[in-house]
Motif scaffolding. Structure first.
Motif, PDB file in Angstrom:
ATOM      1  N   ALA A 129      20.355  17.820 -17.860  1.00  0.00           N
ATOM      2  CA  ALA A 129      20.494  16.934 -18.987  1.00  0.00           C
ATOM      3  C   ALA A 129      21.301  15.262 -17.377  1.00  0.00           C
ATOM      4  O   ALA A 129      21.592  14.540 -17.348  1.00  0.00           O
ATOM      5  N   ALA A 130      22.191  16.491 -16.222  1.00  0.00           N
ATOM      6  CA  ALA A 130      22.237  15.390 -15.753  1.00  0.00           C
ATOM      7  C   ALA A 130      21.837  15.154 -14.751  1.00  0.00           C
ATOM      8  O   ALA A 130      22.567  14.969 -13.442  1.00  0.00           O
ATOM      9  N   THR A 131      21.176  15.334 -14.331  1.00  0.00           N
ATOM     10  CA  THR A 131      20.381  15.211 -12.891  1.00  0.00           C
ATOM     11  C   THR A 131      19.252  14.663 -13.375  1.00  0.00           C
ATOM     12  O   THR A 131      18.439  14.712 -14.334  1.00  0.00           O
ATOM     13  N   SER A 132      19.212  13.329 -12.974  1.00  0.00           N
ATOM     14  CA  SER A 132      18.331  12.285 -13.074  1.00  0.00           C
ATOM     15  C   SER A 132      17.297  11.652 -12.445  1.00  0.00           C
ATOM     16  O   SER A 132      17.082  12.259 -11.322  1.00  0.00           O
ATOM     17  N   VAL A 133      16.027  11.714 -12.539  1.00  0.00           N
ATOM     18  CA  VAL A 133      15.055  11.371 -11.750  1.00  0.00           C
ATOM     19  C   VAL A 133      15.012  10.439 -10.617  1.00  0.00           C
ATOM     20  O   VAL A 133      14.872  10.579  -9.151  1.00  0.00           O
ATOM     21  N   ALA A 134      15.610   9.461 -10.931  1.00  0.00           N
ATOM     22  CA  ALA A 134      15.813   8.231  -9.607  1.00  0.00           C
ATOM     23  C   ALA A 134      16.850   9.331  -8.340  1.00  0.00           C
ATOM     24  O   ALA A 134      17.003   8.987  -7.337  1.00  0.00           O
ATOM     25  N   ALA A 135      18.079  10.050  -8.822  1.00  0.00           N
ATOM     26  CA  ALA A 135      18.544  11.278  -7.896  1.00  0.00           C
ATOM     27  C   ALA A 135      17.573  12.265  -7.202  1.00  0.00           C
ATOM     28  O   ALA A 135      17.450  12.268  -5.783  1.00  0.00           O
ATOM     29  N   VAL A 153      17.193  21.005  -1.830  1.00  0.00           N
ATOM     30  CA  VAL A 153      18.999  21.817  -1.852  1.00  0.00           C
ATOM     31  C   VAL A 153      19.522  21.086  -0.667  1.00  0.00           C
ATOM     32  O   VAL A 153      20.745  20.980  -1.297  1.00  0.00           O
ATOM     33  N   ARG A 154      18.798  20.563   0.517  1.00  0.00           N
ATOM     34  CA  ARG A 154      19.739  19.861   0.852  1.00  0.00           C
ATOM     35  C   ARG A 154      20.716  18.710   0.451  1.00  0.00           C
ATOM     36  O   ARG A 154      21.520  18.325   0.353  1.00  0.00           O
ATOM     37  N   SER A 155      20.159  17.800  -0.789  1.00  0.00           N
ATOM     38  CA  SER A 155      19.960  16.721  -1.195  1.00  0.00           C
ATOM     39  C   SER A 155      21.607  17.365  -2.677  1.00  0.00           C
ATOM     40  O   SER A 155      21.441  16.381  -3.666  1.00  0.00           O
ATOM     41  N   ARG A 156      21.000  18.487  -2.394  1.00  0.00           N
ATOM     42  CA  ARG A 156      22.450  19.596  -3.669  1.00  0.00           C
ATOM     43  C   ARG A 156      21.587  19.457  -4.665  1.00  0.00           C
ATOM     44  O   ARG A 156      22.789  19.366  -5.769  1.00  0.00           O
ATOM     45  N   LEU A 157      20.424  19.226  -5.020  1.00  0.00           N
ATOM     46  CA  LEU A 157      20.031  18.520  -6.751  1.00  0.00           C
ATOM     47  C   LEU A 157      19.067  20.308  -6.771  1.00  0.00           C
ATOM     48  O   LEU A 157      18.905  21.051  -8.130  1.00  0.00           O
ATOM     49  N   LEU A 158      19.445  21.269  -5.982  1.00  0.00           N
ATOM     50  CA  LEU A 158      18.542  22.941  -6.158  1.00  0.00           C
ATOM     51  C   LEU A 158      19.715  23.407  -5.348  1.00  0.00           C
ATOM     52  O   LEU A 158      20.393  23.404  -4.349  1.00  0.00           O
ATOM     53  N   ILE A 159      19.829  24.980  -6.090  1.00  0.00           N
ATOM     54  CA  ILE A 159      20.325  25.989  -4.977  1.00  0.00           C
ATOM     55  C   ILE A 159      19.531  26.832  -4.762  1.00  0.00           C
ATOM     56  O   ILE A 159      18.224  27.371  -5.580  1.00  0.00           O
ATOM     57  N   GLY A 165      15.243  32.644  -5.220  1.00  0.00           N
ATOM     58  CA  GLY A 165      14.373  31.447  -5.460  1.00  0.00           C
ATOM     59  C   GLY A 165      15.414  30.495  -5.699  1.00  0.00           C
ATOM     60  O   GLY A 165      16.990  30.018  -4.882  1.00  0.00           O
ATOM     61  N   TYR A 166      14.686  29.290  -6.891  1.00  0.00           N
ATOM     62  CA  TYR A 166      15.007  28.069  -5.977  1.00  0.00           C
ATOM     63  C   TYR A 166      15.767  27.620  -7.807  1.00  0.00           C
ATOM     64  O   TYR A 166      15.081  28.269  -9.034  1.00  0.00           O
ATOM     65  N   GLU A 167      17.107  26.956  -8.096  1.00  0.00           N
ATOM     66  CA  GLU A 167      17.267  27.254  -9.610  1.00  0.00           C
ATOM     67  C   GLU A 167      18.099  25.658  -9.583  1.00  0.00           C
ATOM     68  O   GLU A 167      18.772  24.906  -8.588  1.00  0.00           O
ATOM     69  N   LEU A 168      18.395  25.013 -10.807  1.00  0.00           N
ATOM     70  CA  LEU A 168      18.982  23.849 -10.222  1.00  0.00           C
ATOM     71  C   LEU A 168      20.223  23.742 -10.298  1.00  0.00           C
ATOM     72  O   LEU A 168      21.080  25.007 -11.068  1.00  0.00           O
ATOM     73  N   ALA A 169      20.620  23.023  -9.321  1.00  0.00           N
ATOM     74  CA  ALA A 169      22.203  22.589  -9.104  1.00  0.00           C
ATOM     75  C   ALA A 169      22.781  22.627 -10.368  1.00  0.00           C
ATOM     76  O   ALA A 169      24.316  23.103 -11.008  1.00  0.00           O
ATOM     77  N   GLN A 170      22.255  21.885 -11.159  1.00  0.00           N
ATOM     78  CA  GLN A 170      23.421  21.999 -12.499  1.00  0.00           C
ATOM     79  C   GLN A 170      21.778  21.535 -14.044  1.00  0.00           C
ATOM     80  O   GLN A 170      21.350  21.417 -13.688  1.00  0.00           O
ATOM     81  N   PRO A 171      22.990  21.548 -15.015  1.00  0.00           N
ATOM     82  CA  PRO A 171      21.804  21.135 -16.286  1.00  0.00           C
ATOM     83  C   PRO A 171      20.711  20.225 -15.845  1.00  0.00           C
ATOM     84  O   PRO A 171      21.043  18.991 -15.306  1.00  0.00           O
TER      85      PRO A 171
END
Length: 163
Positions: free
Chosen positions: A73-79, A51-57, A65-71
């Motif tokens: 396909a827009a989030t890489s494993v590297a992120a 969440v702090r890294s803005r990958l989840l909301i 609960g938690y959900e992906l911040a982006q689709p």
């Protein structure tokens, strides 16, 4: 050896879990932790970092609960790796740390930096949706052979087919 920490493994598992069902709005830390037999406190810490890294909301309340911040396909494993472990490094001098006694004479620093860049590019190309598309694991463990063993097995296999 390139090896991910358990927290990073759990982060990738959580991201894949959230991406695997597009109808799911959110999942609780408890749901994810129980699904994969991960201690709840540890999963909560992992999700908080994502969440702090803005990958989840995160959503509070009964249906939170938690959900992906982006689709996915827009989030890489590297992120995800960078969120959990920081920048990808292979050597002490990767971050420009010239305190190494060999820094001025090192003949592998630049080649290793190029290798690191290649690895980073591959991780950046792989998305969470790509991971979510993989089927769930089978009950039997996967055996990974070192590349030298694979080459030797290929040579032996080819030799056995010769007349």
């Amino acid at each position: 050896m390139l090896r991910l920490s358990k927290k990073t493994d759990y982060a990738l598992m959580a991201m894949k879990h959230l991406a695997s069902d597009p109808r799911r709005r959110a999942a609780s830390a408890r749901e994810i932790a129980e699904t994969y037999d991960i201690p709840l406190e540890l999963m909560a810490k992992v999700l908080t970092r994502l969440v702090r890294s803005r990958l989840l909301i995160s959503h509070h309340g009964v249906h939170g609960g938690y959900e992906l911040a982006q689709p996915p396909a827009a989030t890489s494993v590297a992120a995800v790796l960078e969120a959990m472990e920081g920048p990808l490094t292979m050597t002490a001098c990767t971050q420009g740390d010239d305190r190494c006694d060999q820094f001025s004479k090192c003949n592998v620093r630049d080649p290793l930096h190029r290798i690191r860049d290649r690895i980073a590019a591959i991780l950046a190309e792989c998305s969470i949706s790509e991971m979510a598309a993989d089927p769930e694991p089978s009950a039997s463990p996967v055996t990974v052979m070192p590349s030298a063993m694979v080459r030797r097995a290929s040579v032996l296999s080819a030799a056995s087919r010769e007349p």
